[in-house]
Structures are given as C-alpha cells and as structure tokens.
Design an enzyme around this catalytic site. Sequence first.
Site, mmCIF file in Angstrom:
data_model
loop_
_atom_site.group_PDB
_atom_site.id
_atom_site.type_symbol
_atom_site.label_atom_id
_atom_site.label_comp_id
_atom_site.label_asym_id
_atom_site.label_seq_id
_atom_site.Cartn_x
_atom_site.Cartn_y
_atom_site.Cartn_z
ATOM 1 N N CYS A 80 0.187 3.895 2.671
ATOM 2 C CA CYS A 80 0.611 3.390 3.991
ATOM 3 C C CYS A 80 2.096 3.661 4.200
ATOM 4 O O CYS A 80 2.519 4.111 5.268
ATOM 5 C CB CYS A 80 0.372 1.888 4.101
ATOM 6 S SG CYS A 80 -1.353 1.393 3.989
ATOM 7 N N CYS A 120 0.840 -1.202 0.000
ATOM 8 C CA CYS A 120 0.000 0.000 0.000
ATOM 9 C C CYS A 120 0.875 1.252 0.000
ATOM 10 O O CYS A 120 1.549 1.547 0.993
ATOM 11 C CB CYS A 120 -0.925 -0.062 1.226
ATOM 12 S SG CYS A 120 -1.642 1.505 1.731
#
Length: 149
Positions: free
Chosen positions: A72, A69
């Site tokens: 993230c 991600c």
Amino acid sequence: MAQQNLVVCSKCGGVNRLPLGRNAMEAKCGKCGNRLFSGQPEDVDTRVFDCQIARSSLPVVVDVWAPWCGPCKMMAPAYAAAANELEPHARLIKLNSDNEKAVAARLGIRSIPTMILFHGGREIARTSGAMTAGQIVRWVRDRLPTVAA
Ligand code: ZN
C-alpha cells in the site's frame, strides 16, 4: 448553459456545482474554502466517503489501504500521480481500513491494497494488488472511456 458537475469536497464533504474545464483544478470548496482538487488524494472518513459515492457526478476511485501494509505504501506515490492525470474528470480518494473498519467491512475488503471504482453510486469494478500510475490510469479509462485525458 455549460454542463455542471457535482463535485464533492474530500476535506469536508461539501457538494459543489462546477463546470469542468481548465479552471476546475483552481476551484475552491464553497463550504470549507479548500481546493476541490489538491493533486493529493485525501484520506476520507465514513461521512465523506458516503457523500462522495452518493453525491459525486464524477467517477470515484477509492484506494483501500492500511499503514502497516508495505505494498500500500509503495503504491501511494503511483496513486497520487494517477490522481494528477485523472482529476478533475474523476475523483480519487483513500480509505484507511484501520480507521474506517465498518466501511471496509461493508465493502467486503479481503486484501489490501484494493481499488474500487464507483460511478452513479454503484460499484463498477474492483482490483487488488499494487499497480503503477500508468496501470491505474489505464484501469480507470478502460472501464470509463468518458474519463478524458
Ligand atoms: Zn470543503
């Protein structure tokens, strides 16, 4: 007698009694000997996660993330900076949703990054999407004014 907090070690899940103050950042876990607050949010497994939520007397913030991600990864330094501001008055941990799928499912995670704030074993708030360090700190303090500067 000074007020004591239950501080759960993010490395081993050991529960430590600790008066919070300037020495808390130096304190070591009575079980594994690691620092209780390393300034670097730990990735926890299911056992340590459950122990943090159930036993910590401090508010617990969990950042649910995954290695694939992009947002993230972008948020990781901001989250570490927020930990440096908020600890030892709150505990910040990370949960890798790829490694801990059952916990992510139990939490009903639909998108990442998602941050969830717990206190006294209950969910207080959650938010999704990357944030800056300042936004993370404000998000926690707005909901828990006891998390002092
Ligand atoms: Zn420990």
